[in-house]
Design an enzyme around this catalytic site. Sequence first.
Site, short mmCIF file in Angstrom:
data_model
loop_
_atom_site.label_atom_id
_atom_site.label_comp_id
_atom_site.label_asym_id
_atom_site.label_seq_id
_atom_site.Cartn_x
_atom_site.Cartn_y
_atom_site.Cartn_z
N ASP A 148 0.83 -1.32 0.11
CA ASP A 148 0.14 0.07 -0.06
C ASP A 148 0.95 1.32 -0.04
O ASP A 148 2.18 1.25 -0.02
CB ASP A 148 -0.93 -0.16 1.17
CG ASP A 148 -2.28 0.74 0.98
OD1 ASP A 148 -2.50 1.31 0.09
OD2 ASP A 148 -3.12 0.08 1.85
N ASP A 203 -9.86 3.67 -3.61
CA ASP A 203 -10.62 2.52 -2.96
C ASP A 203 -12.23 2.30 -3.59
O ASP A 203 -12.81 3.47 -3.64
CB ASP A 203 -10.58 2.44 -1.45
CG ASP A 203 -9.50 2.28 -0.87
OD1 ASP A 203 -8.41 2.00 -1.81
OD2 ASP A 203 -9.41 2.07 0.31
#
Length: 409
Positions: A148, A203
């Site tokens: 990430d 997201d």
Amino acid sequence: MKKLLLWAALFGSLTASAQKWEGLADTPPMGWNSWNKFACDIDENLIREVADAMVASGLADAGYLYINLDDCWHASERDADGFPQCDTTRFPSGMKALTDYVHSLGLKIGIYSDAGRQTCGGRFGSYGHEYQDALQYARWGFDYLKYDWCFTEHIDPKGAYALMRDALRAAGRPILFSMCEWGTAKPWEWAEQTAHLWRTTGDIGLSFSEQLVHDSWEQNSVLRCLDLNAPLRKYAGPGHWNDPDMLEVGNGLTENQDRAHFTLWCMMASPLILGNDIRAMSPRTAAIVMNREVIAIDQDPLGVQGLRYATDEGVEYWFKPLEGGDWAVCLFNRTQEPRTCTIDWLQYCFTDEEVSQRATAFDRICYDGRDLWNGGKSFRTDKPRTVVVPAEDVVLYRLTPSAKQPRRR
Ligand code: GLA
């Protein structure tokens, strides 16, 4: 002169780009990830049960392979030597026991970290510990790393992701490398040699067409992910895929929306990473995510991301060249009303000049069609076809050059 040659050799070997693990993602990876449904609420029982369900439900047979832990598996800190350790309340048997269990079922297992100082969920990141972390993941027996991009101020993405790629390579265990940088630094332009997939979007959230706006951040609708990913088709291919984020199928969208979401991800040769609770999957969800003919569109060995060729009154016409001269054709109705469409195949004669160089050649080739969401109902492309596409739904065909070509005058 000798000295110069020596320096040149040394410099060359230092700068020679290291390689990612090859052969791990010749087709887009398929599996499950804990984040969309469970967020930080994960533990070893959940992961074991999900792995069991992957096999019992038939998902494993349909091709789903990876069971991926997302954020929040971590202990509050690293061990005294700086190696990562897991939260022993939630994972009392330890990571090695968990990976052994998942492997014993014939599946593979993934873990999550972050290139920054902390993960997005506030756990320790890999910054400054990349080689230790890669080594620990390899020792634990992981097969997949999602990496990430939170808390990365002043870190260069190219360098950070190359560093972890090299660390994974040095650790000696083949680990598929999934970049989760949200598309901020356009990884599709530079990450082919770095990772097996890269997120192209922020997201995804549980919404088909509306953005989900929170105080300081937004979650993307399925359609926003689609629209951000669609133009990037020339960057995808075997071993290096665009990733429009994990699936929300089975988490509460309507059946039509679920079917459209899944189908469009397949048309884009996207990774198929389920994000629902597969222990309690409805027959309706199971029928969508286990339609093997639809999965075969995603997994086609040519590895070409499909093309949104035309849009007409809210209906998109998508084409994906497949192995052996076949095509997948998808009509996607973005609107909230059903649409009746007449497909005059001759209108869709084109060559995919951007990627595959393949031509549909409807004027020269007659195809046998199969309607993949309608029990494989068959037809031919020698005459126009009229079809109703329900609201926010798709019609998906597989076309195969017909053995019986009509005689031309
Ligand atoms: C980021 C990622 C998500 C998920 C969370 C975990 O937001 O993009 O996919 O991994 O972090 O904290």
